[in-house]
Design a protein around this motif. Sequence first.
Motif, PDB file in Angstrom:
ATOM      1  N   SER A   1      -7.344  31.083  11.081  1.00 63.31           N
ATOM      2  CA  SER A   1      -8.082  30.117  11.908  1.00 63.31           C
ATOM      3  C   SER A   1      -9.454  30.657  12.278  1.00 63.31           C
ATOM      4  O   SER A   1     -10.452  29.931  12.260  1.00 63.31           O
ATOM      5  CB  SER A   1      -7.287  29.789  13.175  1.00 63.31           C
ATOM      6  OG  SER A   1      -6.055  29.189  12.860  1.00 63.31           O
ATOM      7  N   VAL A   2      -9.508  31.949  12.588  1.00 66.56           N
ATOM      8  CA  VAL A   2     -10.799  32.572  12.905  1.00 66.56           C
ATOM      9  C   VAL A   2     -11.695  32.588  11.667  1.00 66.56           C
ATOM     10  O   VAL A   2     -12.891  32.266  11.739  1.00 66.56           O
ATOM     11  CB  VAL A   2     -10.587  34.010  13.432  1.00 66.56           C
ATOM     12  CG1 VAL A   2     -11.927  34.730  13.564  1.00 66.56           C
ATOM     13  CG2 VAL A   2      -9.874  33.973  14.772  1.00 66.56           C
ATOM     14  N   LEU A   3     -11.108  32.934  10.521  1.00 69.16           N
ATOM     15  CA  LEU A   3     -11.880  32.965   9.279  1.00 69.16           C
ATOM     16  C   LEU A   3     -12.401  31.586   8.901  1.00 69.16           C
ATOM     17  O   LEU A   3     -13.442  31.459   8.247  1.00 69.16           O
ATOM     18  CB  LEU A   3     -11.022  33.515   8.137  1.00 69.16           C
ATOM     19  CG  LEU A   3     -10.705  35.009   8.192  1.00 69.16           C
ATOM     20  CD1 LEU A   3      -9.662  35.377   7.143  1.00 69.16           C
ATOM     21  CD2 LEU A   3     -11.973  35.831   7.998  1.00 69.16           C
ATOM     22  N   ALA A   4     -11.682  30.538   9.309  1.00 69.26           N
ATOM     23  CA  ALA A   4     -12.119  29.178   9.010  1.00 69.26           C
ATOM     24  C   ALA A   4     -13.426  28.837   9.709  1.00 69.26           C
ATOM     25  O   ALA A   4     -14.180  27.963   9.258  1.00 69.26           O
ATOM     26  CB  ALA A   4     -11.039  28.180   9.431  1.00 69.26           C
ATOM     27  N   LEU A   5     -13.716  29.520  10.803  1.00 72.10           N
ATOM     28  CA  LEU A   5     -14.928  29.230  11.578  1.00 72.10           C
ATOM     29  C   LEU A   5     -16.071  30.175  11.258  1.00 72.10           C
ATOM     30  O   LEU A   5     -17.166  30.041  11.815  1.00 72.10           O
ATOM     31  CB  LEU A   5     -14.610  29.305  13.080  1.00 72.10           C
ATOM     32  CG  LEU A   5     -13.452  28.403  13.546  1.00 72.10           C
ATOM     33  CD1 LEU A   5     -13.205  28.596  15.033  1.00 72.10           C
ATOM     34  CD2 LEU A   5     -13.755  26.938  13.236  1.00 72.10           C
TER      35      LEU A   5
END
Length: 294
Positions: free
Chosen positions: A106-110
């Motif tokens: 989820s962090v990598l998605a941002l």
Amino acid sequence: MNRRLSDFGVHPALGYLILSVLFVILSELVFRRTVFAPYLYVLVGSAISTGLGESKRNDFLKLIFHQNTYRQLRIIENALLVLPFSIFLLYKGLVLSTILLMVLTSVLALLRLNAPSSLVIPTPFNKRPFEFLVGFRNVFPLVLAAYGITLVAIRMDNFNLGVFALGVVFLTSCTFYLKPENEYYVWVFRKNAAGFLLSKFKTALGYVMLLSLPIAVALASFYPERIPGLLLVITIGSSFLLSVIAAKYASYPNEMNVPHFLLVAICISFPPLMVVLIPYFFMKSLKRLKSILG
């Protein structure tokens, strides 16, 4: 994904079934053979999700969608991509690992990856064999992490953890050869098909040894009694790299097809198979390359 499977000559439903069965089988083998399998799954799942974070792709999505919709889309994309890893981790009762994987993706998605920068990461590779030059610059944090894991392994007196780090380097190097290059970059070689393939083998072995040398030397220095086992791991890792290269050009100029990919994947669980597969892929590669190199 449906179009990609259809291009491989496989019906999407059958392709998903084959990939699912293969994923479960390989996952069971990995979890049986190493206690570090949960960490490996979190690492691999996170690494795979970074492929959707490419800068140009996300710039295009931002032009189409509202900012909030874009963020939701990217989180859903990454979550779907690592869903098989999450389901298997839950099946093994590893709730914390599952949560960690979902949070990381989820962090990598941002995050914006491959953003334009004037920083050029130095490499020990020259420009001619571009696979390691480009690949290393894309995954150098993973290589540095493998070196860090080696230090932790030595400090904790855990040889197997060091072997895991060595395996990360070899598997990472294999990913450099998964995507086929433009035919021009093959055509420019002043060699026949056999000479081209042998040159690729030689370059790959030399450079993967260069990347794995710090780990191998460190482990050999602190565990001299384990050197035979260490040499065996290096031999298997090198052979797997050669099988990936040979399989790549056995499908060239197309991407590696499903049957070839499955055969390469099976080699992870049964390394002796590479003794047969490397010559098999080598001969098929010669037929593919002769139309370009003569």
